[in-house]
Scaffold this motif. Structure first.
Motif, PDB file in Angstrom:
ATOM      1  N   THR A 136       0.976  -1.247  -0.159  1.00 55.92           N
ATOM      2  CA  THR A 136      -0.063   0.075  -0.047  1.00 55.92           C
ATOM      3  C   THR A 136       0.920   1.170   0.116  1.00 55.92           C
ATOM      4  O   THR A 136       2.003   1.091   0.622  1.00 55.92           O
ATOM      5  CB  THR A 136      -1.121  -0.113   1.295  1.00 55.92           C
ATOM      6  OG1 THR A 136      -1.726   1.148   1.180  1.00 55.92           O
ATOM      7  CG2 THR A 136      -0.097  -0.213   2.579  1.00 55.92           C
ATOM      8  N   LEU A 137       0.428   2.404  -0.351  1.00 54.42           N
ATOM      9  CA  LEU A 137       1.222   3.547  -0.570  1.00 54.42           C
ATOM     10  C   LEU A 137       0.961   4.347   0.942  1.00 54.42           C
ATOM     11  O   LEU A 137       1.779   5.165   1.158  1.00 54.42           O
ATOM     12  CB  LEU A 137       0.761   4.602  -1.520  1.00 54.42           C
ATOM     13  CG  LEU A 137       1.048   4.091  -3.060  1.00 54.42           C
ATOM     14  CD1 LEU A 137       0.606   5.014  -3.995  1.00 54.42           C
ATOM     15  CD2 LEU A 137       2.593   4.107  -3.130  1.00 54.42           C
ATOM     16  N   SER A 138       0.121   3.795   1.748  1.00 52.55           N
ATOM     17  CA  SER A 138      -0.232   4.575   2.873  1.00 52.55           C
ATOM     18  C   SER A 138       0.518   3.948   3.894  1.00 52.55           C
ATOM     19  O   SER A 138       0.253   2.682   4.531  1.00 52.55           O
ATOM     20  CB  SER A 138      -1.862   4.586   3.270  1.00 52.55           C
ATOM     21  OG  SER A 138      -1.890   4.805   4.419  1.00 52.55           O
ATOM     22  N   ALA A 139       1.429   4.659   4.655  1.00 50.58           N
ATOM     23  CA  ALA A 139       2.143   4.064   5.897  1.00 50.58           C
ATOM     24  C   ALA A 139       1.157   3.662   7.032  1.00 50.58           C
ATOM     25  O   ALA A 139       1.448   2.834   7.877  1.00 50.58           O
ATOM     26  CB  ALA A 139       3.217   5.189   6.217  1.00 50.58           C
ATOM     27  N   LYS A 140       0.051   4.620   7.094  1.00 48.05           N
ATOM     28  CA  LYS A 140      -0.897   4.413   8.058  1.00 48.05           C
ATOM     29  C   LYS A 140      -1.521   3.165   8.209  1.00 48.05           C
ATOM     30  O   LYS A 140      -1.751   2.198   9.104  1.00 48.05           O
ATOM     31  CB  LYS A 140      -1.942   5.736   8.289  1.00 48.05           C
ATOM     32  CG  LYS A 140      -2.758   5.307   9.251  1.00 48.05           C
ATOM     33  CD  LYS A 140      -3.819   6.721   9.090  1.00 48.05           C
ATOM     34  CE  LYS A 140      -4.959   6.809  10.113  1.00 48.05           C
ATOM     35  NZ  LYS A 140      -5.959   7.832  10.168  1.00 48.05           N
ATOM     36  N   GLN A 141      -1.995   2.728   6.838  1.00 50.90           N
ATOM     37  CA  GLN A 141      -2.553   1.403   6.611  1.00 50.90           C
ATOM     38  C   GLN A 141      -1.649   0.182   6.908  1.00 50.90           C
ATOM     39  O   GLN A 141      -2.277  -0.471   7.509  1.00 50.90           O
ATOM     40  CB  GLN A 141      -3.054   1.495   5.085  1.00 50.90           C
ATOM     41  CG  GLN A 141      -4.268   2.523   4.924  1.00 50.90           C
ATOM     42  CD  GLN A 141      -4.892   2.192   3.505  1.00 50.90           C
ATOM     43  OE1 GLN A 141      -4.126   1.649   2.584  1.00 50.90           O
ATOM     44  NE2 GLN A 141      -6.117   2.760   3.101  1.00 50.90           N
ATOM     45  N   ALA A 142      -0.481   0.254   6.263  1.00 50.73           N
ATOM     46  CA  ALA A 142       0.476  -0.607   6.664  1.00 50.73           C
ATOM     47  C   ALA A 142       0.789  -0.714   8.097  1.00 50.73           C
ATOM     48  O   ALA A 142       0.946  -1.990   8.552  1.00 50.73           O
ATOM     49  CB  ALA A 142       1.619  -0.202   5.707  1.00 50.73           C
ATOM     50  N   ASP A 143       0.865   0.205   8.835  1.00 49.33           N
ATOM     51  CA  ASP A 143       1.217  -0.032  10.158  1.00 49.33           C
ATOM     52  C   ASP A 143      -0.045  -0.636  10.828  1.00 49.33           C
ATOM     53  O   ASP A 143       0.148  -1.503  11.727  1.00 49.33           O
ATOM     54  CB  ASP A 143       1.469   1.562  10.734  1.00 49.33           C
ATOM     55  CG  ASP A 143       2.855   2.055  10.382  1.00 49.33           C
ATOM     56  OD1 ASP A 143       3.752   1.114   9.963  1.00 49.33           O
ATOM     57  OD2 ASP A 143       3.080   3.152  10.514  1.00 49.33           O
ATOM     58  N   PHE A 144      -1.098  -0.119  10.523  1.00 45.83           N
ATOM     59  CA  PHE A 144      -2.188  -0.651  11.065  1.00 45.83           C
ATOM     60  C   PHE A 144      -2.351  -2.276  10.793  1.00 45.83           C
ATOM     61  O   PHE A 144      -2.891  -3.332  11.644  1.00 45.83           O
ATOM     62  CB  PHE A 144      -3.689   0.038  10.615  1.00 45.83           C
ATOM     63  CG  PHE A 144      -4.953  -0.225  11.272  1.00 45.83           C
ATOM     64  CD1 PHE A 144      -5.593   0.691  12.154  1.00 45.83           C
ATOM     65  CD2 PHE A 144      -5.540  -1.452  10.823  1.00 45.83           C
ATOM     66  CE1 PHE A 144      -6.802   0.325  12.726  1.00 45.83           C
ATOM     67  CE2 PHE A 144      -6.637  -1.876  11.608  1.00 45.83           C
ATOM     68  CZ  PHE A 144      -7.590  -0.801  12.313  1.00 45.83           C
ATOM     69  N   ALA A 145      -2.354  -2.356   9.459  1.00 43.22           N
ATOM     70  CA  ALA A 145      -2.309  -3.882   9.326  1.00 43.22           C
ATOM     71  C   ALA A 145      -1.390  -4.862   9.972  1.00 43.22           C
ATOM     72  O   ALA A 145      -1.734  -6.074  10.276  1.00 43.22           O
ATOM     73  CB  ALA A 145      -2.159  -4.058   7.573  1.00 43.22           C
ATOM     74  N   ASN A 146      -0.262  -4.201   9.839  1.00 40.25           N
ATOM     75  CA  ASN A 146       0.985  -5.221  10.700  1.00 40.25           C
ATOM     76  C   ASN A 146       0.729  -5.333  12.356  1.00 40.25           C
ATOM     77  O   ASN A 146       0.848  -6.305  12.736  1.00 40.25           O
ATOM     78  CB  ASN A 146       2.356  -4.447  10.451  1.00 40.25           C
ATOM     79  CG  ASN A 146       2.946  -4.518   8.994  1.00 40.25           C
ATOM     80  OD1 ASN A 146       2.569  -5.622   8.401  1.00 40.25           O
ATOM     81  ND2 ASN A 146       3.581  -3.789   8.522  1.00 40.25           N
ATOM     82  N   SER A 147       0.065  -4.003  12.702  1.00 39.11           N
ATOM     83  CA  SER A 147      -0.140  -4.256  14.364  1.00 39.11           C
ATOM     84  C   SER A 147      -1.396  -5.279  14.338  1.00 39.11           C
ATOM     85  O   SER A 147      -1.398  -6.191  15.351  1.00 39.11           O
ATOM     86  CB  SER A 147      -0.549  -2.924  14.709  1.00 39.11           C
ATOM     87  OG  SER A 147       0.177  -1.831  14.608  1.00 39.11           O
ATOM     88  N   ARG A 148      -2.342  -5.348  13.427  1.00 45.44           N
ATOM     89  CA  ARG A 148      -3.422  -6.296  13.772  1.00 45.44           C
ATOM     90  C   ARG A 148      -2.923  -7.652  13.536  1.00 45.44           C
ATOM     91  O   ARG A 148      -3.324  -8.625  14.291  1.00 45.44           O
ATOM     92  CB  ARG A 148      -4.296  -6.024  12.393  1.00 45.44           C
ATOM     93  CG  ARG A 148      -5.855  -6.732  12.733  1.00 45.44           C
ATOM     94  CD  ARG A 148      -6.548  -6.180  14.000  1.00 45.44           C
ATOM     95  NE  ARG A 148      -7.721  -7.111  14.134  1.00 45.44           N
ATOM     96  CZ  ARG A 148      -7.678  -7.946  15.170  1.00 45.44           C
ATOM     97  NH1 ARG A 148      -6.754  -7.989  16.149  1.00 45.44           N
ATOM     98  NH2 ARG A 148      -8.789  -8.838  15.331  1.00 45.44           N
ATOM     99  N   ALA A 149      -2.068  -8.089  12.434  1.00 49.98           N
ATOM    100  CA  ALA A 149      -1.602  -9.305  12.165  1.00 49.98           C
ATOM    101  C   ALA A 149      -0.602  -9.889  13.432  1.00 49.98           C
ATOM    102  O   ALA A 149      -0.935 -11.025  13.748  1.00 49.98           O
ATOM    103  CB  ALA A 149      -0.568  -9.271  11.097  1.00 49.98           C
ATOM    104  N   HIS A 150       0.028  -8.733  14.205  1.00 49.50           N
ATOM    105  CA  HIS A 150       0.591  -9.230  15.275  1.00 49.50           C
ATOM    106  C   HIS A 150      -0.272  -9.517  16.442  1.00 49.50           C
ATOM    107  O   HIS A 150      -0.124 -10.465  17.159  1.00 49.50           O
ATOM    108  CB  HIS A 150       1.525  -7.989  15.795  1.00 49.50           C
ATOM    109  CG  HIS A 150       2.776  -8.336  16.819  1.00 49.50           C
ATOM    110  ND1 HIS A 150       2.442  -8.364  18.180  1.00 49.50           N
ATOM    111  CD2 HIS A 150       3.943  -8.784  16.764  1.00 49.50           C
ATOM    112  CE1 HIS A 150       3.187  -8.635  19.004  1.00 49.50           C
ATOM    113  NE2 HIS A 150       4.379  -9.088  17.991  1.00 49.50           N
ATOM    114  N   GLU A 151      -1.302  -8.682  16.518  1.00 51.48           N
ATOM    115  CA  GLU A 151      -2.463  -9.219  17.714  1.00 51.48           C
ATOM    116  C   GLU A 151      -2.942 -10.460  17.232  1.00 51.48           C
ATOM    117  O   GLU A 151      -3.262 -11.202  18.559  1.00 51.48           O
ATOM    118  CB  GLU A 151      -3.328  -8.025  17.588  1.00 51.48           C
ATOM    119  CG  GLU A 151      -2.975  -6.666  18.050  1.00 51.48           C
ATOM    120  CD  GLU A 151      -4.035  -5.675  17.706  1.00 51.48           C
ATOM    121  OE1 GLU A 151      -5.059  -5.887  17.168  1.00 51.48           O
ATOM    122  OE2 GLU A 151      -3.934  -4.363  17.918  1.00 51.48           O
TER     123      GLU A 151
END
Length: 301
Positions: A136-151
């Motif tokens: 994704t071009l969005s750092a905000k989206q990528a960080d959200f997705a990675n945090s959710r995967a970690h959870e």
């Protein structure tokens, strides 16, 4: 630019840097605009629907409305039930897309191009047990997705990175299947399908679900123009999708018109508290035939 250079560029700016646009070069001003748009996007509709079960999507829904589940509109709990029903329909759309990826094994790697907050990636891993890479071009989206995967304990199998989908850091022929779910209207289709064709193994499957303007209408309608302006995108015609696929060794195996299946989602959403002002354009363009909602599945040859 080599794969290594792309990866280094994508990861050169830490997620903690406020306002950072971690876009691997070559980046265009338009890509920067899109990154800023999605970094700043905070419409309640995307988050409220995701809060239902923790799957956060950035696409729309398909299927018939379950009126029994909604109950009486006068009920105090009706709005909560309506939101849950909208979310059920958008997850049904993702399941429909995943169901067209073919035979996927746990050893395979999948690519979600334009992954948003990662809901479809989570669903793909749950369904196939494989590795899922998102861009994704969005750092905000990528960080959200990675945090959710970690959870969810999926961080070893599900990852989003800030990357231009037209130049990904994945090796040639390394991906078993890939998709765009309502994200292809932000890029040139020939460039997009050239990249999917490059990363897909021979025989690999590409799937897109997208809105496209209907060539039989003549030109993009005023409703399509409103959708373009609202999302700062450039909706393509159905003909453009098929031509660009043919030019890039992607042979369609299925073209499914989902327009009748997505109208119930929009008609229900237009009655909710989550309206964004674009619902009328979607409903009217689907009804007058100027806009279509399609799934296209194609094999890399």
């Amino acid at each position: 630019m080599t794969n290594a250079e792309l990866t280094a560029t994508a990861e050169s700016v830490p997620a903690s840097v406020p306002g950072a646009l971690r876009i691997p070069g070559p980046a265009t001003p338009y890509q920067g605009d899109i990154a800023r748009y999605w970094d700043g996007e905070a419409r309640p509709v995307n988050l409220r629907l995701g809060d239902v079960d923790g799957l956060y999507h950035h696409h729309y829904g398909i299927g018939e409305i379950d009126s029994a589940a909604l109950g009486d509109p006068a009920d105090a709990a009706y709005e909560k039930k309506l939101i849950a029903e909208l979310h059920r329909l958008e997850s049904a759309q993702a399941e429909f897309l995943l169901g067209h990826l073919g035979d996927i094994e746990p050893r395979d790697t999948l690519l979600d191009a334009g992954c948003g907050r990662g809901g479809s990636m989570v669903m793909a891993h749950q369904r196939f047990g494989c590795t899922v890479e998102g861009v994704t071009l969005s750092a905000k989206q990528a960080d959200f997705a990675n945090s959710r995967a970690h959870e969810l304990g999926m961080q070893d199998h599900v990852r989003a990175r800030v990357c231009n989908m037209l130049g990904t850091p994945f090796a040639t022929g390394s991906v078993a299947a890939s998709w765009n779910n309502e994200s292809s209207m932000y890029v040139d289709l020939h460039d997009l399908f050239a990249e999917h064709s490059r990363v897909l193994e021979v025989g690999g499957r590409y799937v897109t679900i997208t809105g496209c303007w209907n060539p039989r209408y003549g030109q993009p309608s005023k409703w399509v123009s409103q959708i373009n302006a609202h999302f700062e995108c450039n909706i393509h015609s159905r003909r453009e999708y098929l031509r660009a696929m043919a030019d890039n060794r992607l042979v369609p195996q299925a073209v499914i018109d989902l327009t009748p299946d997505t109208l119930p989602y929009w008609e229900l959403r237009a009655t909710s508290s989550l309206v964004t002002g674009i619902e009328e354009a979607f409903i009217n363009s689907y009804r007058d035939g100027s806009f279509q909602y399609l799934l296209i599945a194609a094999d890399r040859v």
